[in-house]
Motif scaffolding. Structure first.
Motif, short mmCIF file in Angstrom:
data_model
loop_
_atom_site.label_atom_id
_atom_site.label_comp_id
_atom_site.label_asym_id
_atom_site.label_seq_id
_atom_site.Cartn_x
_atom_site.Cartn_y
_atom_site.Cartn_z
N THR A 1 2.67 1.98 -3.40
CA THR A 1 1.81 2.42 -4.51
C THR A 1 0.96 3.63 -4.14
OG1 THR A 1 0.16 0.77 -3.85
CG2 THR A 1 1.72 0.15 -5.58
N ASN A 2 1.26 4.26 -3.02
CA ASN A 2 0.58 5.50 -2.64
C ASN A 2 1.28 6.64 -3.37
OD1 ASN A 2 -0.69 7.66 -1.52
ND2 ASN A 2 -0.07 7.24 0.60
N LEU B 1 0.83 -1.21 0.00
CA LEU B 1 0.00 0.00 0.00
C LEU B 1 0.86 1.25 0.00
CD1 LEU B 1 -2.76 -1.06 2.56
CD2 LEU B 1 -3.12 -0.56 0.13
N MET C 1 -5.67 -3.40 2.32
CA MET C 1 -6.01 -2.73 3.57
C MET C 1 -6.63 -3.72 4.55
SD MET C 1 -7.55 0.91 2.18
CE MET C 1 -7.99 1.44 3.85
N SER D 1 -5.92 -3.57 -6.03
CA SER D 1 -6.10 -4.43 -4.86
C SER D 1 -6.05 -3.66 -3.54
CB SER D 1 -5.00 -5.50 -4.83
OG SER D 1 -4.92 -6.21 -6.03
N ARG D 2 -6.09 -2.35 -3.59
CA ARG D 2 -5.87 -1.58 -2.37
C ARG D 2 -6.89 -1.93 -1.28
NH1 ARG D 2 -2.05 2.15 -2.61
NH2 ARG D 2 -2.81 3.20 -0.75
N GLN E 1 -2.58 -1.55 -7.34
CA GLN E 1 -3.49 -0.41 -7.25
C GLN E 1 -4.93 -0.87 -7.22
OE1 GLN E 1 -2.82 2.48 -6.34
NE2 GLN E 1 -1.72 3.75 -7.80
#
Length: 292
Positions: free
Chosen positions: A165-166, A162, A199, A194-195, A192
């Motif tokens: 790719t933020n 996460l 989480m 799969s965020r 992206q």
């Protein structure tokens, strides 16, 4: 010679599993739930399904998740007394979405097999999805949950993905360019997309999914965790730490779960088929029952 010995050992284990799964325990169903970026075929490619079939279980079809609900393919295939169903879930969707499909599949299986019991088996994120389905929709005819290398207490790898790719903020564009060069366009795009699920698989903190799940009341069924431990010459699971896989450490399952610690990495292998054949040949017992 080594290959012959391995095959002989496999045949012996499968034969023992078939003997233990005698007609007295007829009416048994296995439901196999894949993990993140997996699908129903993961159980075939890994060798798990062929081992279970050699132990006397019969593949009865794949349950598909569709916008209009769930369906079985191929439809109408006879299941037999020892049936295996695999499921296909949208593995990049949030876990609640996946569990809603799985709940519908378990309900459909129970309608087709009203007098049979279900062993629910989940690999990796599939183990967490299975627990969610049990809590949200009830156990029904499920008498045992077996998780394999499941991030029951989350994994820092999800949090790392996460963060990597933020791409927000002042330097987000530069960060995106650097990370894409390292992992490739396809992997970056997949993460992206799969965020939501990543989480959900992050370590539990107040307010997130695993924190709520691990404190929620679980149905009174048997819970077994297959935990990947390190062994000589083997680093163990580098995706999900061994303690996170242990259902005995889940607050809501303290004193109610058991564990089988085995060497290996995160992916499914033929050895998982051998272990599952052994585990499901025994009647499901809760930890409190087996302790009596």
């Amino acid at each position: 010679m080594k290959r012959w010995r391995n095959r002989s050992w496999l045949a012996l284990c499968c034969a023992l599993g078939l003997v233990c799964a005698s007609p007295a325990s007829a009416g048994r169903i296995l439901v196999l739930v894949h993990g993140y970026l997996g699908d129903a075929a993961s159980w075939q490619h890994s060798g798990v399904l062929p081992v279970l079939e050699q132990a006397g279980w019969r593949f009865a079809g794949d349950w598909q998740s569709t916008p209009s609900g769930v369906r079985l393919e191929p439809a109408g295939r006879p299941a037999g007394e020892f049936a295996i169903y695999r499921v296909n879930l949208p593995s990049t969707a949030p876990l609640m979405v996946q569990s809603s499909y799985l709940g519908g599949m378990l309900n459909a299986i129970a309608q087709q097999h009203p007098s049979d019991t279900i062993d629910l088996i989940g690999h990796s994120a599939g183990g967490v999805v299975a627990r969610l389905a049990l809590i949200n929709y009830g156990a029904g005819t499920v008498t045992r949950l077996i998780t394999i290398a499941a991030p029951n207490l989350g994994t820092d790898r999800a949090a790392q993905a996460l963060d990597a790719t933020n791409d927000g903020g002042l330097f987000g564009g530069i960060k995106r360019w650097v990370v894409k060069r390292q992992v490739g366009e396809d992997v970056y795009r997949t993460v992206q997309l799969s965020r939501g699920v990543l989480m959900d698989l992050s370590p539990p903190v107040p307010g997130n999914l695993l924190y709520w799940l691990n404190g929620s009341q679980h149905p009174e069924i048997a819970y077994v965790a297959v935990v990947r431990g390190a062994a000589f010459g083997m680093p163990g699971d580098q995706v999900v730490p061994a303690p996170s896989q242990d259902l005995r450490l889940v607050p809501a399952l303290r004193g109610r779960a058991s564990a089988q610690v085995v060497p290996g990495e995160h992916q499914l292998t033929q050895q998982d088929g051998l272990l599952l054949a052994q585990l499901v040949s025994k009647p499901a017992q809760t930890a409190s029952t087996s302790a009596q």
